[in-house]
Scaffold this motif. Structure first.
Motif, PDB file in Angstrom:
ATOM      1  N   VAL A  10      40.488  40.154  31.035  1.00 28.57           N
ATOM      2  CA  VAL A  10      41.058  40.085  32.323  1.00 28.57           C
ATOM      3  C   VAL A  10      41.510  41.635  32.470  1.00 28.57           C
ATOM      4  CG1 VAL A  10      42.674  39.301  33.689  1.00 28.57           C
ATOM      5  CG2 VAL A  10      41.381  37.884  32.082  1.00 28.57           C
ATOM      6  N   GLU A  11      41.187  41.955  33.717  1.00 30.79           N
ATOM      7  CA  GLU A  11      41.380  43.596  33.979  1.00 30.79           C
ATOM      8  C   GLU A  11      42.404  43.246  35.344  1.00 30.79           C
ATOM      9  OE1 GLU A  11      39.345  47.407  35.305  1.00 30.79           O
ATOM     10  OE2 GLU A  11      38.761  46.678  33.617  1.00 30.79           O
ATOM     11  N   PRO A  20      53.783  43.861  32.050  1.00 26.15           N
ATOM     12  CA  PRO A  20      52.543  43.558  31.640  1.00 26.15           C
ATOM     13  C   PRO A  20      52.862  42.161  30.722  1.00 26.15           C
ATOM     14  CG  PRO A  20      52.423  45.754  31.397  1.00 26.15           C
ATOM     15  CD  PRO A  20      53.788  45.407  31.758  1.00 26.15           C
ATOM     16  N   GLN A  21      53.671  42.050  30.295  1.00 26.00           N
ATOM     17  CA  GLN A  21      54.133  40.857  29.274  1.00 26.00           C
ATOM     18  C   GLN A  21      54.461  39.700  30.156  1.00 26.00           C
ATOM     19  OE1 GLN A  21      55.538  43.882  29.202  1.00 26.00           O
ATOM     20  NE2 GLN A  21      54.858  44.827  26.950  1.00 26.00           N
ATOM     21  N   VAL A  47      47.565  49.043  28.362  1.00 23.16           N
ATOM     22  CA  VAL A  47      48.014  49.557  29.524  1.00 23.16           C
ATOM     23  C   VAL A  47      47.324  50.965  29.677  1.00 23.16           C
ATOM     24  CG1 VAL A  47      49.954  50.634  30.825  1.00 23.16           C
ATOM     25  CG2 VAL A  47      50.329  48.486  29.361  1.00 23.16           C
ATOM     26  N   ARG A  48      46.528  51.004  30.535  1.00 19.87           N
ATOM     27  CA  ARG A  48      45.544  52.108  30.873  1.00 19.87           C
ATOM     28  C   ARG A  48      46.293  52.778  32.394  1.00 19.87           C
ATOM     29  NH1 ARG A  48      39.872  50.078  31.523  1.00 19.87           N
ATOM     30  NH2 ARG A  48      40.633  50.223  33.509  1.00 19.87           N
TER      31      ARG A  48
END
Length: 50
Positions: A10-11, A20-21, A47-48
């Motif tokens: 999933v992006e 994010p968590q 993370v990007r």
């Protein structure tokens, strides 16, 4: 009854204020609640910075 493991990628695009968590935990909760998933676990968060 069969047991099945499904691996999803999933992006998401998150605001800088979102964690994010927390988003991963929420996705796990939704899968468990609405789809009768026995277990759900986020094992890898990447993370990007684009």
């Amino acid at each position: 009854m069969q047991r099945l493991d499904i691996y999803l990628k999933v992006e998401l695009e998150l605001d800088n204020s979102e964690q994010p968590q927390r988003v991963a935990r929420e996705l796990e909760r939704i899968l468990k609640r609405f789809y009768g998933v026995r277990t759900a676990e986020a094992t890898n968060l990447v993370v990007r910075e684009d």
